[in-house]
Design an enzyme around this catalytic site. Sequence first.
Site, PDB file in Angstrom:
ATOM      1  N   LYS A 165       0.856  -1.180   0.000  1.00  0.00           N
ATOM      2  CA  LYS A 165       0.000   0.000   0.000  1.00  0.00           C
ATOM      3  C   LYS A 165       0.894   1.233   0.000  1.00  0.00           C
ATOM      4  O   LYS A 165       2.017   1.145   0.448  1.00  0.00           O
ATOM      5  CB  LYS A 165      -0.896   0.013   1.250  1.00  0.00           C
ATOM      6  CG  LYS A 165      -1.620  -1.292   1.546  1.00  0.00           C
ATOM      7  CD  LYS A 165      -2.895  -1.399   0.773  1.00  0.00           C
ATOM      8  CE  LYS A 165      -3.653  -2.685   1.130  1.00  0.00           C
ATOM      9  NZ  LYS A 165      -4.829  -2.902   0.297  1.00  0.00           N
ATOM     10  N   LYS A 191       2.534  -8.655  -2.335  1.00  0.00           N
ATOM     11  CA  LYS A 191       1.478  -8.793  -3.338  1.00  0.00           C
ATOM     12  C   LYS A 191       1.176  -7.475  -4.024  1.00  0.00           C
ATOM     13  O   LYS A 191       1.085  -6.437  -3.377  1.00  0.00           O
ATOM     14  CB  LYS A 191       0.220  -9.316  -2.633  1.00  0.00           C
ATOM     15  CG  LYS A 191      -1.050  -9.240  -3.445  1.00  0.00           C
ATOM     16  CD  LYS A 191      -2.216  -9.826  -2.663  1.00  0.00           C
ATOM     17  CE  LYS A 191      -3.509  -9.722  -3.424  1.00  0.00           C
ATOM     18  NZ  LYS A 191      -3.955  -8.338  -3.622  1.00  0.00           N
ATOM     19  N   ASP A 193      -1.620  -5.172  -5.514  1.00  0.00           N
ATOM     20  CA  ASP A 193      -3.059  -5.107  -5.290  1.00  0.00           C
ATOM     21  C   ASP A 193      -3.773  -5.481  -6.582  1.00  0.00           C
ATOM     22  O   ASP A 193      -3.198  -5.428  -7.668  1.00  0.00           O
ATOM     23  CB  ASP A 193      -3.479  -3.718  -4.810  1.00  0.00           C
ATOM     24  CG  ASP A 193      -4.589  -3.825  -3.781  1.00  0.00           C
ATOM     25  OD1 ASP A 193      -5.644  -4.359  -4.153  1.00  0.00           O
ATOM     26  OD2 ASP A 193      -4.410  -3.407  -2.633  1.00  0.00           O
ATOM     27  N   HIS A 284      -6.851 -13.453  -7.202  1.00  0.00           N
ATOM     28  CA  HIS A 284      -7.633 -12.482  -6.441  1.00  0.00           C
ATOM     29  C   HIS A 284      -9.071 -12.521  -6.935  1.00  0.00           C
ATOM     30  O   HIS A 284      -9.319 -12.707  -8.121  1.00  0.00           O
ATOM     31  CB  HIS A 284      -7.050 -11.074  -6.610  1.00  0.00           C
ATOM     32  CG  HIS A 284      -7.617 -10.107  -5.625  1.00  0.00           C
ATOM     33  ND1 HIS A 284      -8.866  -9.564  -5.770  1.00  0.00           N
ATOM     34  CD2 HIS A 284      -7.121  -9.603  -4.470  1.00  0.00           C
ATOM     35  CE1 HIS A 284      -9.113  -8.764  -4.734  1.00  0.00           C
ATOM     36  NE2 HIS A 284      -8.077  -8.771  -3.932  1.00  0.00           N
ATOM     37  N   HIS A 317      -8.200 -15.782  -2.460  1.00  0.00           N
ATOM     38  CA  HIS A 317      -8.723 -15.053  -1.300  1.00  0.00           C
ATOM     39  C   HIS A 317     -10.031 -15.694  -0.857  1.00  0.00           C
ATOM     40  O   HIS A 317     -10.879 -16.010  -1.677  1.00  0.00           O
ATOM     41  CB  HIS A 317      -8.933 -13.587  -1.673  1.00  0.00           C
ATOM     42  CG  HIS A 317      -7.639 -12.878  -1.897  1.00  0.00           C
ATOM     43  ND1 HIS A 317      -7.189 -11.882  -1.082  1.00  0.00           N
ATOM     44  CD2 HIS A 317      -6.673 -13.068  -2.823  1.00  0.00           C
ATOM     45  CE1 HIS A 317      -5.994 -11.479  -1.503  1.00  0.00           C
ATOM     46  NE2 HIS A 317      -5.663 -12.186  -2.562  1.00  0.00           N
ATOM     47  N   SER A 369      -7.275 -12.299   4.090  1.00  0.00           N
ATOM     48  CA  SER A 369      -6.730 -10.975   3.823  1.00  0.00           C
ATOM     49  C   SER A 369      -7.824  -9.948   4.032  1.00  0.00           C
ATOM     50  O   SER A 369      -8.972 -10.174   3.674  1.00  0.00           O
ATOM     51  CB  SER A 369      -6.216 -10.952   2.378  1.00  0.00           C
ATOM     52  OG  SER A 369      -6.006  -9.643   1.943  1.00  0.00           O
TER      53      SER A 369
END
Length: 465
Positions: A165, A191, A193, A284, A317, A369
Site C-alpha cells: 500500500k 502482493k 493489489d 484475487h 482469497h 486478507s
Amino acid sequence: VGFKAGVKDYKLTYYTPNYETKDTDILAAFRVTPQPGVPPEEAGAAVAAESSTGTWTTVWTDGLTSLDRYKGRCYHIEPVPGDENQYIAYVAYPLDLFEEGSVTNMFTSIVGNVFGFKALRALRLEDLRIPAAYAKTFQGPPHGIQVERDKLNKYGRPLLGCTIKPKLGLSAKNYGRAVYECLRGGLDFTKDDENVNSQPFMRWRDRFLFCAEAIYKAQAETGEIKGHYLNATAGTCEEMMKRAVFARELGVPIVMHDYLTGGFTANTSLAEYCRDNGLLLHIHRAMHAVIDRQKNHGIHFRVLAKALRMSGGDHIHAGTVVGKLEGEREITLGFVDLLRDDYIEKDRGRGIYFSQDWVSLPGVLPVASGGIHVWHMPALTEIFGDDSVLQFGGGTLGHPWGNAPGAVANRVALEACVQARNEGRDLAREGNEIIREAGQWSNELSAACAIWKEIKFEFPAMDTL
C-alpha cells in the site's frame, strides 16, 4: 406422433421428482424465489429448462433429438426454513450438456439466461456437485499445496503475505523498495493489489524488474525463498500472457490474476501456462461480492471457489472470519475445505449441499486478507490451520517503525502461535496471552500490539445459512 405446437407448463417436462441422480450428473442447488402465483414446482422446472434444453414454447426441432437424454431435471424441492416463499430447487444436468474442461461453458449454461427469467423474483446458485467424470477433464491448480511447499521449502506453518500500500500511485522503484523491506523482515510473499496492472505512474515491466530485484536481494539476505505476486491481469489475453512470460524470464516464483474480472477463459489459459513453466498462480477474487453478497440472488462464493479450483489457481482469497470483509465462520470453513481437501462430505450446517470428490485434483491455498493484524494471529492460525496464506497489508505497512519491523512483528506472532498450538495450548482462549508473551521478546511485536489493540470491525455478517 404429430408435432403439437403451443406453450405448455415447464413442470410437465422438467419436474421429475422420481428421478434417480446419476454419478455423472452435474447437480445444482438453487435458492428460488418465485413471483407471486407461480408454484414452486413450475419455478424449479423453469430453472431446469432454461438452463438446459428448454425454451418458452414447443418447437418442431424437439422431435429431432432425445429430450430425455439431454434435458435438465428438477428432481427435488424443499422450502427454506424461516423464509416465506423461498425454496431450494435441486437440478440434475446430464454430463453431455457441457464442454470438457471449460468452466466458461459450464457457467454459461447453468447461470446464463435463467437469472433474468420473469417467473422468478430472485435466483441464487448455492452449490454445485461436480462429478468425477467432469472434474477429470480439468487440469485444475497449476501446482497445488504440496508442490508449492516443496518449491518454497516451507512446512508446518501458514505462509505470510502483505499487499503493498498505497495500492496506487507509487513509482516502480519505491514500490520495489517497499517489497524488499517486507520480505527481508520475514514475510514469505508480498502482493500487487488487484487493480495494480500497468498504469501511467507505474508500467508493468518496470514494476516486474524492481520487484524481482527486491526478491533476489531479500533471498540472499535471509536464506529463505521469497516471492511477490506479480499481477499479470491485462486488457487482452495476449498482453496477460506476455506479462507472465516476462515474469518467468525473470525467474520469479509466482504471478497473479484477477479471475472474475479477467474471466475464466483467460484464467484457465494462464493456469495452463503456469503449470508448464513452473510458476505458482495467486488468484484475487475482485468483483466476487457483486455476484455473491446478496442472500437471495446471484452465486454463492463456494461455487465460485469450486470453479476456480477447476479453472486453476494455487492461492485464492477466501475471507478472514475476523477482519474487515464478509465471512461467517462455518460457511467460510466450508468453502475453505472445498478448496483444500480431496473429498468433502455433505454438511448443510456449513452450507455444503452435496458431497464433493475432487479425484486428486490439486488443492488451493485459501488466503485470509483484509483488515487483519497481529492480535488476530491466534484466531487465524486456529481457523485456517497450516495450509493457508495470511495476508497483512495495513497490518504490516502500518507499523509505527516501518515495513521491515512490521514484517518482523507478524512473523514473530505467527511463530509464537504455531509453537503454542504445537505445545497443546488453546489458541482461542489464550490467544492474547500468547501474543503478549511473545511481545516481551520482540520490540517490533510489542510496538504493533500497542498500536492496534483496540481495533475491531464488528458488524453482523450478511452471509448466514
